[in-house]
Design a protein around this motif. Structure first.
Motif, PDB file in Angstrom:
ATOM      1  N   LEU A 115       0.829  -1.210   0.000  1.00 16.67           N
ATOM      2  CA  LEU A 115       0.000   0.000   0.000  1.00 16.67           C
ATOM      3  C   LEU A 115       0.862   1.257   0.000  1.00 16.67           C
ATOM      4  CD1 LEU A 115      -2.804   1.288   0.206  1.00 16.67           C
ATOM      5  CD2 LEU A 115      -2.621   1.107   2.687  1.00 16.67           C
ATOM      6  N   LEU A 116       1.980   1.229   0.739  1.00 21.44           N
ATOM      7  CA  LEU A 116       2.875   2.386   0.744  1.00 21.44           C
ATOM      8  C   LEU A 116       3.512   2.586  -0.625  1.00 21.44           C
ATOM      9  CD1 LEU A 116       4.707   2.061   4.184  1.00 21.44           C
ATOM     10  CD2 LEU A 116       2.852   3.606   3.562  1.00 21.44           C
ATOM     11  N   TYR A 118       2.199   1.740  -3.464  1.00 20.04           N
ATOM     12  CA  TYR A 118       1.140   2.254  -4.352  1.00 20.04           C
ATOM     13  C   TYR A 118       0.969   3.759  -4.187  1.00 20.04           C
ATOM     14  CZ  TYR A 118      -3.615   3.091  -6.036  1.00 20.04           C
ATOM     15  OH  TYR A 118      -4.727   3.595  -6.676  1.00 20.04           O
ATOM     16  N   ARG A 119       0.970   4.215  -2.924  1.00 17.32           N
ATOM     17  CA  ARG A 119       0.754   5.633  -2.676  1.00 17.32           C
ATOM     18  C   ARG A 119       1.988   6.478  -2.967  1.00 17.32           C
ATOM     19  NH1 ARG A 119      -2.878   5.497   2.908  1.00 17.32           N
ATOM     20  NH2 ARG A 119      -4.818   4.851   1.895  1.00 17.32           N
ATOM     21  N   GLU A 122       2.849   8.204  -6.995  1.00 12.22           N
ATOM     22  CA  GLU A 122       2.533   9.565  -7.408  1.00 12.22           C
ATOM     23  C   GLU A 122       3.544  10.547  -6.845  1.00 12.22           C
ATOM     24  OE1 GLU A 122      -1.243  12.677  -7.554  1.00 12.22           O
ATOM     25  OE2 GLU A 122      -1.396  10.789  -6.443  1.00 12.22           O
ATOM     26  N   ARG A 128       1.964   8.738 -11.436  1.00 19.00           N
ATOM     27  CA  ARG A 128       1.485   7.401 -11.098  1.00 19.00           C
ATOM     28  C   ARG A 128       1.962   6.359 -12.117  1.00 19.00           C
ATOM     29  NH1 ARG A 128      -4.845   8.237  -9.215  1.00 19.00           N
ATOM     30  NH2 ARG A 128      -4.433   9.743  -7.560  1.00 19.00           N
TER      31      ARG A 128
END
Length: 446
Positions: A115-116, A118-119, A122, A128
């Motif tokens: 999750l980190l 993925y964030r 950007e 992204r």
């Protein structure tokens, strides 16, 4: 509460965790970020400022990455670093393979949450844009900032319990799906059968009676009705041991026999639906047998760990339920506090406040979903048999101020159960109802 330095308990625990991570990622170590895949791996060696020292793409599976680790160590040494720390996402089983290869070479390994990553994409260039080489750089950058964690390294016994727990979860899901399918089909073709018992699928007598009907009817309930009540009851008694009981409940057996003459249901679908119910019923019986075997194996592992007597002092908690929870937590001693274990399950409250604003508080929902499910199931079984938990549930659902819904109260009871498990295992003490209820020392003495 805080001490004179102003540090809270959370601050101190966080400082300890950061110190432990800094020992794994010292300034004189380069960082090898690997974006793990099936057979094509992207790797990058960086310093702590995320500057790329070397980059490489290899076509190799996880077990063949020893050469890549040796290459990274050589590149780090050439750049003036004493060693290299490996960073990756916990992708399936591959990170465990990489961890073993790194340990064989004396290299440390840390994991970065997907999750980190993925964030952070950007934040890398605001586009992204996703590619394996860029993800490898992001993994290394997050590890350099200590946005990572030291993974659990279980021994053979705890690892076996983890795998058995995953098997139990799979079988439980299959059994639930089969029960729902049987219920739906009976509601369509023979709804009267479901009304023969208040809890049909939990009743051994109902299961035995329905098994006799499905095994003999061939889609025509009248064939079984022609047996007569006496012969039907005799057939049910012969079937009953297979369903795990010795004595039938004649009220339920006779209600199932009476339902044979009920005409409710979609007549055109009854033959095919009952045949399908028979097949699903057999699948469910086999699944329940396999589930019982897996739970017996998990209880044996719990005995091997010497934890059965401790966890079963918690009223209402069965050995199988405790084993299912510990299969997801691993050794509770690796958590610094009971609250850390609750956070690992995603059951901790998530504050939503700013200044004078106080929003609605919910659970974080992060952590291990299967741990939340295992604890939730254990709470359902423990509530009727644990007076402390039952009193807490009643208080939370009936108090005048900030009354909780029943589901919210069960969630609070699940968090309390995890805290109890952490205490009794890490401190090796029996569960004390008075302490669990929050009694003061004077009240305990009285």
């Amino acid at each position: 509460m805080s001490d004179r330095s102003g540090l809270s308990r959370g601050d101190r625990n966080r400082n300890v965790r950061l110190a432990r991570l800094r020992a794994l990622l010292p300034a004189d170590h380069a960082i090898l970020g690997i974006d793990l895949a099936d057979d094509k791996q992207a790797a990058v060696v960086t310093d702590h400022d995320s500057r790329v020292i070397a980059r490489r793409r290899v076509s190799a599976r996880a077990w063949e990455l020893g050469g890549l680790l040796d290459w990274a160590a050589g590149q780090a040494a050439a750049a003036g670093f004493t060693s290299v720390t490996v960073a990756c996402e916990p992708t399936g089983h591959r990170w465990r393979v990489l961890d073993q290869l790194a340990a064989e070479r004396g290299l440390a390994l840390v994991c970065v949450q997907p999750l980190l990553v993925y964030r952070a994409r950007e934040g890398e260039d605001l586009t992204r844009d996703k590619s394996d080489p860029k993800d490898a750089v992001i993994i290394a950058r997050l590890a350099a900032g200590l946005h990572c964690y030291e993974p659990e390294r279980a021994d053979a016994v705890w690892a076996r319990l983890r795998h058995l727990g995953a098997r139990r979860d799979q079988l439980t899901t299959s059994a639930t799906a089969q029960v729902n399918q049987i219920r739906d089909l009976l509601e369509c073709a023979w709804p009267a059968a479901l009304a023969a018992s208040g809890s049909p699928f939990r009743s051994a007598s109902w299961r035995a009676a329905v098994a006799v009907v499905l095994g003999r009817c061939a889609g025509d309930l009248a064939r079984v009705r022609r047996l007569g009540p006496a012969r039907f009851e005799a057939a049910v008694r012969r079937e009953l041991p297979r369903q795990g009981a010795a004595r039938p409940c004649l009220r339920i057996v006779r209600a199932v026999f009476a339902a044979l003459g009920d005409g409710a249901g979609v007549t055109a679908h009854r033959p095919g639906a009952l045949e399908r119910v028979h097949l699903a019923f057999c699948d469910w019986h086999d699944t329940r047998a396999r589930l019982a075997e897996v739970e017996a194996r998990m209880t044996a592992v719990l005995d091997e760990l010497g934890l059965t007597e401790l966890v079963t002092t918690i009223a209402g908690l069965t050995p199988a339920g405790a084993a299912a929870i510990l299969a997801e937590t691993g050794d509770p001693a690796r958590f610094a506090s009971p609250r850390a274990l609750v956070k690992h399950a995603g059951l901790c409250p998530r504050d939503n406040a700013s200044g004078a604003f106080q929003g609605k508080t919910s659970i974080s929902g992060r952590g291990r979903p299967r741990l939340r499910v295992a604890t939730w199931r254990a709470v359902w079984a423990a509530l009727p048999n644990n007076p402390v938990m039952a009193a807490r549930f009643t208080h939370l659902t009936t108090r005048d101020d900030n009354r909780l819904a029943r589901q919210q109260a069960r969630t609070a009871c699940a968090a309390a159960l995890l805290r109890w498990i952490h205490v009794v295992i890490t401190r090796k003490v029996s569960w004390d109802p008075a302490i669990a209820a929050g009694a003061t020392p004077a009240q305990q003495a009285a």
